[in-house]
Design a protein around this motif. Structure first.
Motif, PDB file in Angstrom:
ATOM      1  N   ARG A 283      -7.278  -4.485  -3.703  1.00 47.58           N
ATOM      2  CA  ARG A 283      -6.502  -3.248  -3.766  1.00 47.58           C
ATOM      3  C   ARG A 283      -7.066  -2.255  -4.787  1.00 47.58           C
ATOM      4  O   ARG A 283      -7.737  -2.631  -5.743  1.00 47.58           O
TER       5      ARG A 283
ATOM      6  N   CYS B 286       0.858  -1.188   0.000  1.00 49.01           N
ATOM      7  CA  CYS B 286       0.000   0.000   0.000  1.00 49.01           C
ATOM      8  C   CYS B 286       0.898   1.243   0.000  1.00 49.01           C
ATOM      9  O   CYS B 286       1.827   1.351   0.798  1.00 49.01           O
TER      10      CYS B 286
ATOM     11  N   CYS C  16      -4.256  -0.378  -0.258  1.00 47.44           N
ATOM     12  CA  CYS C  16      -4.995  -1.539   0.264  1.00 47.44           C
ATOM     13  C   CYS C  16      -6.499  -1.301   0.195  1.00 47.44           C
ATOM     14  O   CYS C  16      -7.280  -2.232   0.284  1.00 47.44           O
TER      15      CYS C  16
ATOM     16  N   ARG D 101       1.079  -1.692   4.258  1.00 46.63           N
ATOM     17  CA  ARG D 101       0.991  -3.153   4.355  1.00 46.63           C
ATOM     18  C   ARG D 101       0.775  -3.756   2.972  1.00 46.63           C
ATOM     19  O   ARG D 101       0.538  -3.031   1.995  1.00 46.63           O
ATOM     20  N   ARG D 102       0.814  -5.088   2.881  1.00 45.24           N
ATOM     21  CA  ARG D 102       0.595  -5.736   1.595  1.00 45.24           C
ATOM     22  C   ARG D 102      -0.825  -5.428   1.110  1.00 45.24           C
ATOM     23  O   ARG D 102      -1.767  -5.435   1.887  1.00 45.24           O
ATOM     24  N   ALA D 103      -0.941  -5.158  -0.183  1.00 47.29           N
ATOM     25  CA  ALA D 103      -2.237  -4.842  -0.761  1.00 47.29           C
ATOM     26  C   ALA D 103      -2.669  -6.005  -1.654  1.00 47.29           C
ATOM     27  O   ALA D 103      -2.175  -6.133  -2.771  1.00 47.29           O
TER      28      ALA D 103
END
Ligand SMILES: [Zn+2]
Ligand SMILES: [Zn+2]
Ligand SMILES: [Zn+2]
Length: 348
Positions: free
Chosen positions: A90, A76, A104, A83-85
């Motif tokens: 997303r 993101c 995200c 953080r991971r998207a």
């Protein structure tokens, strides 16, 4: 080998918080200056193994994707999140600037509009051509510089106009970036020449990138970034002896610049392991007991991958332009090599 390091000169100590804005610093982790190594971390009291010493926020972070058509590891773009998207939820840029830019969700996209606004036009205009002309490494380097300038831009707007920014955008770390090591003298002439060309061609576009810096200043930031950027990996870096069975740190998913964490020097037998948490914050953890006065070092590369003296030294020379004289390297080197290095070998 002894774990104790005896300090021969009294280190000058400063409070880290005055220059940078990390999330957490252990009260016994101090900045000091060594006559040879420059800035460094030391501890002022005993630190037990597994103690968290530092959590630092990135001043600039970009996703790194091995295969740009398979962007499952995007992060993101909102600095307050990072953080991971996941692919299915997303959000992307409505201006379709670059497929690697993601958030995200729409809340993060909205909160990041000022910072992303700084890079959006530049990415749309240059990203594809830089990638195809110069490849992924140079594109990543230029993007991380643009994101450094974007954070600085937001910080300046915040200070100048009193704009109420999202707390995650309150990056007070530009002073930390200014004090990073690295200059034109650090790097070979041909690299500096190539970066000078990049600055002229891509980073002085006033209407697109209103940073107000000179070519010389931007070049200096590149020289610093190249000496100080971190790769982010799924597993920790720096545990030694390497645990068996050997598991490497995994595939890099992001690259970032951390104003405070960058102060850590390298050792091939480090007392600190590092790994980014789920928000892209760099976390330093003691991997053995650390004695008062001892320097805190991390490993700049995967110790599971580069094991013998020659490969470790070659890696550091190639990436960071120095010869490692950590206690492990000194212990492993044949006597003639040691004398040759003392006489200036390797440095030419
Ligand atoms: Zn987010
Ligand atoms: Zn965009
Ligand atoms: Zn070493």
């Amino acid at each position: 080998m002894s774990q104790l390091v005896y300090i021969t000169t009294e280190p000058t100590q400063t409070h880290l918080e005055t220059k940078t804005n990390p999330i957490w610093i252990h009260p016994h982790l101090i900045e000091s200056t060594d006559p040879i190594k420059g800035r460094q971390f030391r501890v002022s009291a005993p630190i037990p193994k597994n103690t968290v010493l530092l959590v630092d926020r990135p001043y600039s972070i970009i996703p790194v994707v091995d295969n740009p058509t398979d962007n499952d590891d995007l992060i993101c773009s909102n600095p307050a999140c990072n953080r991971r998207a996941p692919r299915n939820t997303r959000k992307t840029c409505p201006n379709t600037c670059l497929g690697d830019v993601a958030w995200c969700g729409s809340v993060c996209r909205g909160k990041d509009s000022l910072r992303h606004g700084f890079e959006c036009g530049w990415l749309k205009r240059y990203a594809v051509s830089i990638r195809s002309k110069y490849g992924e490494y140079d594109f990543g380097m230029l993007w991380i510089i643009v994101r450094l300038l974007a954070s600085r831009h937001c910080q300046r707007l915040d200070l100048d106009s009193g704009l109420e920014l999202d707390p995650g955008l309150k990056c007070n770390g530009w002073r930390g970036i200014e004090s990073l090591c690295g200059s034109q003298e650090t790097w070979p002439c041909d690299m500096v020449k190539s970066w000078t060309g990049f600055v002229k061609r891509y980073l002085l576009d006033g209407p697109l990138l209103p940073h107000g810096m000179s070519a010389e200043q931007v070049l200096h930031v590149i020289c610093q970034e190249e000496a100080n950027s971190f790769g982010l990996y799924p597993r920790e870096t720096g545990r030694f002896p390497v645990p068996w069975p050997v598991v490497g740190r995994g595939v890099q998913y992001a690259g970032a610049v951390y104003p405070t964490a960058s102060m850590a020097n390298h050792s091939c037998w480090p007392n600190v392991v590092h790994k980014a948490d789920e928000n892209g914050h760099m976390v330093f953890t003691a991997c053995r007991d650390i004695f008062p006065g001892e320097e805190c070092c991390i490993s700049y590369f995967d110790l599971a991958e580069y094991t013998d003296l020659t490969s470790r030294r070659e890696r550091l020379r190639e990436l960071f332009r120095f010869v490692c004289r950590c206690e492990r390297c000194v212990d492993e080197e044949p006597e003639e090599v040691s004398e040759w290095i003392d006489m200036g070998g390797f440095m030419s």
